[in-house]
Design a protein around this motif. Structure first.
Motif, PDB file in Angstrom:
ATOM      1  N   ASP A  86      52.640 -55.122  99.409  1.00  0.00           N
ATOM      2  CA  ASP A  86      53.823 -54.929 100.257  1.00  0.00           C
ATOM      3  C   ASP A  86      54.752 -53.881  99.658  1.00  0.00           C
ATOM      4  O   ASP A  86      55.347 -53.075 100.380  1.00  0.00           O
ATOM      5  CB  ASP A  86      54.582 -56.251 100.394  1.00  0.00           C
ATOM      6  N   TYR A  87      54.851 -53.919  98.333  1.00  0.00           N
ATOM      7  CA  TYR A  87      55.752 -53.022  97.622  1.00  0.00           C
ATOM      8  C   TYR A  87      54.995 -52.368  96.469  1.00  0.00           C
ATOM      9  O   TYR A  87      53.975 -52.888  96.002  1.00  0.00           O
ATOM     10  CB  TYR A  87      56.965 -53.790  97.099  1.00  0.00           C
ATOM     11  N   VAL A  88      55.530 -51.220  96.027  1.00  0.00           N
ATOM     12  CA  VAL A  88      54.867 -50.489  94.948  1.00  0.00           C
ATOM     13  C   VAL A  88      55.905 -50.023  93.941  1.00  0.00           C
ATOM     14  O   VAL A  88      57.038 -49.656  94.306  1.00  0.00           O
ATOM     15  CB  VAL A  88      54.064 -49.292  95.508  1.00  0.00           C
ATOM     16  N   ALA A  89      55.523 -50.064  92.670  1.00  0.00           N
ATOM     17  CA  ALA A  89      56.399 -49.592  91.598  1.00  0.00           C
ATOM     18  C   ALA A  89      55.616 -48.646  90.701  1.00  0.00           C
ATOM     19  O   ALA A  89      54.415 -48.847  90.461  1.00  0.00           O
ATOM     20  CB  ALA A  89      56.933 -50.766  90.778  1.00  0.00           C
ATOM     21  N   LEU A  90      56.285 -47.619  90.235  1.00  0.00           N
ATOM     22  CA  LEU A  90      55.708 -46.655  89.299  1.00  0.00           C
ATOM     23  C   LEU A  90      56.389 -46.862  87.952  1.00  0.00           C
ATOM     24  O   LEU A  90      57.601 -46.700  87.826  1.00  0.00           O
ATOM     25  CB  LEU A  90      55.950 -45.229  89.807  1.00  0.00           C
ATOM     26  N   LEU A  91      55.611 -47.236  86.955  1.00  0.00           N
ATOM     27  CA  LEU A  91      56.176 -47.604  85.656  1.00  0.00           C
ATOM     28  C   LEU A  91      55.477 -46.830  84.560  1.00  0.00           C
ATOM     29  O   LEU A  91      54.263 -46.981  84.359  1.00  0.00           O
ATOM     30  CB  LEU A  91      56.014 -49.107  85.431  1.00  0.00           C
ATOM     31  N   SER A  92      56.210 -45.992  83.862  1.00  0.00           N
ATOM     32  CA  SER A  92      55.625 -45.234  82.764  1.00  0.00           C
ATOM     33  C   SER A  92      55.152 -46.174  81.672  1.00  0.00           C
ATOM     34  O   SER A  92      55.765 -47.217  81.403  1.00  0.00           O
ATOM     35  CB  SER A  92      56.652 -44.253  82.188  1.00  0.00           C
ATOM     36  N   ALA A  93      54.057 -45.795  81.008  1.00  0.00           N
ATOM     37  CA  ALA A  93      53.462 -46.665  79.990  1.00  0.00           C
ATOM     38  C   ALA A  93      54.377 -46.893  78.799  1.00  0.00           C
ATOM     39  O   ALA A  93      54.176 -47.848  78.043  1.00  0.00           O
ATOM     40  CB  ALA A  93      52.129 -46.074  79.519  1.00  0.00           C
ATOM     41  N   ASP A  94      55.377 -46.053  78.607  1.00  0.00           N
ATOM     42  CA  ASP A  94      56.276 -46.239  77.464  1.00  0.00           C
ATOM     43  C   ASP A  94      57.525 -47.040  77.823  1.00  0.00           C
ATOM     44  O   ASP A  94      58.386 -47.257  76.969  1.00  0.00           O
ATOM     45  CB  ASP A  94      56.675 -44.897  76.848  1.00  0.00           C
ATOM     46  N   ASP A  95      57.621 -47.501  79.078  1.00  0.00           N
ATOM     47  CA  ASP A  95      58.750 -48.331  79.491  1.00  0.00           C
ATOM     48  C   ASP A  95      58.277 -49.765  79.739  1.00  0.00           C
ATOM     49  O   ASP A  95      57.098 -50.075  79.610  1.00  0.00           O
ATOM     50  CB  ASP A  95      59.402 -47.757  80.750  1.00  0.00           C
ATOM     51  N   ARG A  96      59.199 -50.633  80.095  1.00  0.00           N
ATOM     52  CA  ARG A  96      58.825 -52.014  80.420  1.00  0.00           C
ATOM     53  C   ARG A  96      59.850 -52.591  81.385  1.00  0.00           C
ATOM     54  O   ARG A  96      60.973 -52.069  81.513  1.00  0.00           O
ATOM     55  CB  ARG A  96      58.715 -52.870  79.153  1.00  0.00           C
ATOM     56  N   LEU A  97      59.467 -53.655  82.070  1.00  0.00           N
ATOM     57  CA  LEU A  97      60.370 -54.319  82.999  1.00  0.00           C
ATOM     58  C   LEU A  97      61.121 -55.440  82.298  1.00  0.00           C
ATOM     59  O   LEU A  97      60.650 -56.016  81.318  1.00  0.00           O
ATOM     60  CB  LEU A  97      59.584 -54.901  84.174  1.00  0.00           C
ATOM     61  N   VAL A  98      62.285 -55.765  82.845  1.00  0.00           N
ATOM     62  CA  VAL A  98      63.035 -56.944  82.416  1.00  0.00           C
ATOM     63  C   VAL A  98      62.409 -58.160  83.101  1.00  0.00           C
ATOM     64  O   VAL A  98      61.947 -58.063  84.248  1.00  0.00           O
ATOM     65  CB  VAL A  98      64.526 -56.797  82.809  1.00  0.00           C
ATOM     66  N   PRO A  99      62.338 -59.309  82.449  1.00  0.00           N
ATOM     67  CA  PRO A  99      61.793 -60.502  83.107  1.00  0.00           C
ATOM     68  C   PRO A  99      62.435 -60.751  84.477  1.00  0.00           C
ATOM     69  O   PRO A  99      63.653 -60.741  84.616  1.00  0.00           O
ATOM     70  CB  PRO A  99      62.117 -61.629  82.120  1.00  0.00           C
ATOM     71  N   GLY A 100      61.583 -60.955  85.479  1.00  0.00           N
ATOM     72  CA  GLY A 100      62.063 -61.246  86.831  1.00  0.00           C
ATOM     73  C   GLY A 100      62.472 -60.038  87.637  1.00  0.00           C
ATOM     74  O   GLY A 100      62.909 -60.188  88.791  1.00  0.00           O
ATOM     75  N   ALA A 101      62.310 -58.820  87.111  1.00  0.00           N
ATOM     76  CA  ALA A 101      62.778 -57.626  87.821  1.00  0.00           C
ATOM     77  C   ALA A 101      62.066 -57.451  89.159  1.00  0.00           C
ATOM     78  O   ALA A 101      62.703 -57.180  90.188  1.00  0.00           O
ATOM     79  CB  ALA A 101      62.586 -56.390  86.948  1.00  0.00           C
ATOM     80  N   LEU A 102      60.753 -57.600  89.176  1.00  0.00           N
ATOM     81  CA  LEU A 102      60.019 -57.443  90.430  1.00  0.00           C
ATOM     82  C   LEU A 102      60.355 -58.559  91.413  1.00  0.00           C
ATOM     83  O   LEU A 102      60.386 -58.336  92.630  1.00  0.00           O
ATOM     84  CB  LEU A 102      58.518 -57.426  90.158  1.00  0.00           C
ATOM     85  N   VAL A 103      60.600 -59.749  90.894  1.00  0.00           N
ATOM     86  CA  VAL A 103      60.968 -60.878  91.749  1.00  0.00           C
ATOM     87  C   VAL A 103      62.286 -60.591  92.465  1.00  0.00           C
ATOM     88  O   VAL A 103      62.420 -60.808  93.679  1.00  0.00           O
ATOM     89  CB  VAL A 103      61.079 -62.171  90.921  1.00  0.00           C
ATOM     90  N   ARG A 104      63.263 -60.093  91.722  1.00  0.00           N
ATOM     91  CA  ARG A 104      64.562 -59.783  92.320  1.00  0.00           C
ATOM     92  C   ARG A 104      64.452 -58.639  93.331  1.00  0.00           C
ATOM     93  O   ARG A 104      65.053 -58.681  94.404  1.00  0.00           O
ATOM     94  CB  ARG A 104      65.569 -59.440  91.216  1.00  0.00           C
ATOM     95  N   ALA A 105      63.685 -57.616  92.983  1.00  0.00           N
ATOM     96  CA  ALA A 105      63.516 -56.482  93.891  1.00  0.00           C
ATOM     97  C   ALA A 105      62.802 -56.909  95.168  1.00  0.00           C
ATOM     98  O   ALA A 105      63.202 -56.534  96.282  1.00  0.00           O
ATOM     99  CB  ALA A 105      62.738 -55.369  93.190  1.00  0.00           C
TER     100      ALA A 105
END
Length: 348
Positions: A86-105
């Motif tokens: 349904d949704y797509v995210a582009l995340l560089s290999a040297d970065d990271r998400l905060v816990p729950g970030a995709l859930v909130r988005a």
């Protein structure tokens, strides 16, 4: 349950991959998440690291380029050819998400079908150091009208998004297309504006959404020599939006004048600050002035050009020592002008 496709392009960042992937798959509970790692012909062991991660988790796929395709082509491969959530995210290999970030988005995009993408606040941290504490509990949802959000971008002339914190509605991503190969350093700015020309913009407030790792080799690092290239890329990005989406903008001519004036002022400010800091030997002052000329006929009327002209008269060698006196004189002149305007308004 919403589904999210996460594209992780990788070039020589194999040593960051495990942490990046873990933040996507282990810290986003309640979503159907899949990951594609695209190794762009890294000369190190990045491909081997990616394959090892995929062997341990069926949610991970890996593609390995035999030849380096460049980051723009790699982005578009994942976003347009592979992503089917349904949704797509582009995340560089040297970065990271905060816990729950995709859930909130995803929650925001689920609740607001008029929003085409969502972003939030990123946290910067230095590689090798501890992660800063992130806000994850209390968060709000804000949706900005796309045209209003675009207006702000043209007024400010800069990007307001770091990029790892963005989640896009996949159908909209396919509608507007991929990243522009003519914009290797400002393609993200152009992409967010192109999306906003077609849909409203969501913002996660009160919580942090991503970690941006600072390690000295980041693609966004800009030195003194690169500042001019940065401005040129920004101008190309804004001009590309005007060209591609002009029929969707309320007043493209006014927006063009607004952003060109802003960029000209940025260039002239960098030029005169080179005198203040004794950096005229490394800052391309004349090229910055020429860039301002390209942006805005009549740029000589801008206050930043008058500041540069004053510094030229004083000279590059003397200016760093006389800067406090110059700034004091300018401030005093400003106070006098404000007093005069007040006097005129009172009719004295």
């Amino acid at each position: 349950m919403s589904s999210v496709s996460v594209v992780i392009p990788c070039y020589k960042y194999g040593h960051f991959l495990a942490d990046c992937v873990s933040s996507v798959l282990e810290e986003q509970q309640g979503l159907d998440v899949r990951v594609l790692i695209i190794d762009d012909a890294s000369p190190d062991d990045s491909a081997a690291v990616a394959r090892k991660l995929a062997a341990a988790d069926p949610r991970i796929e890996v593609r390995v380029h035999e030849r380096n395709a460049g980051h723009i082509a790699t982005y578009n491969e994942g976003l347009l050819e592979w992503a089917d959530g349904d949704y797509v995210a582009l995340l560089s290999a040297d970065d990271r998400l905060v816990p729950g970030a995709l859930v909130r988005a995803a929650a925001l995009l689920d609740a607001h079908p008029e929003a085409g993408f969502v972003y939030g606040r990123p946290l910067r941290f230095t590689h090798g150091g501890p992660l800063p504490a992130a806000r994850t509990r209390d968060f709000g949802q804000v949706v900005y009208p796309g045209q209003w959000w675009l207006e702000r971008r043209f007024r400010e002339g800069t990007g307001c998004i770091t990029s790892p914190e963005v989640v896009v509605r996949t159908s909209l991503q396919r509608q507007v297309g991929g990243y522009d190969p003519k914009l290797p350093h400002a393609g993200d700015i152009e992409m967010w504006m192109r999306l906003a020309a077609h849909a409203d913009v969501g913002y996660v407030s009160g919580a942090d959404q991503a970690y941006y790792r600072v390690h000295g080799n980041n693609m966004s690092t800009v030195d003194f020599g690169g500042q001019l290239d940065d401005l040129r890329q920004r101008k190309l990005a804004y001009d590309a939006v005007l060209d591609k989406c002009g029929d969707r903008l309320a007043d493209p001519q006014r927006l063009a004048l607004t952003v060109h004036t802003r960029l000209a002022r940025f260039a002239l400010r960098r030029a005169y600050r080179a005198y203040d800091r004794g950096r005229t030997g490394v800052v391309p002052v004349e090229e910055l002035v020429e860039f301002a000329r390209e942006c805005l006929p009549g740029f000589e009327a801008l206050p930043e050009f008058r500041a540069l002209r004053l510094r030229r008269r004083i000279g590059a060698r003397a200016m760093p020592y006389l800067q406090p006196l110059v700034l004091s004189a300018v401030a005093e002149r400003g106070r006098e002008w404000l007093w005069w305007r007040s006097w005129k308004r009172r009719g004295l």
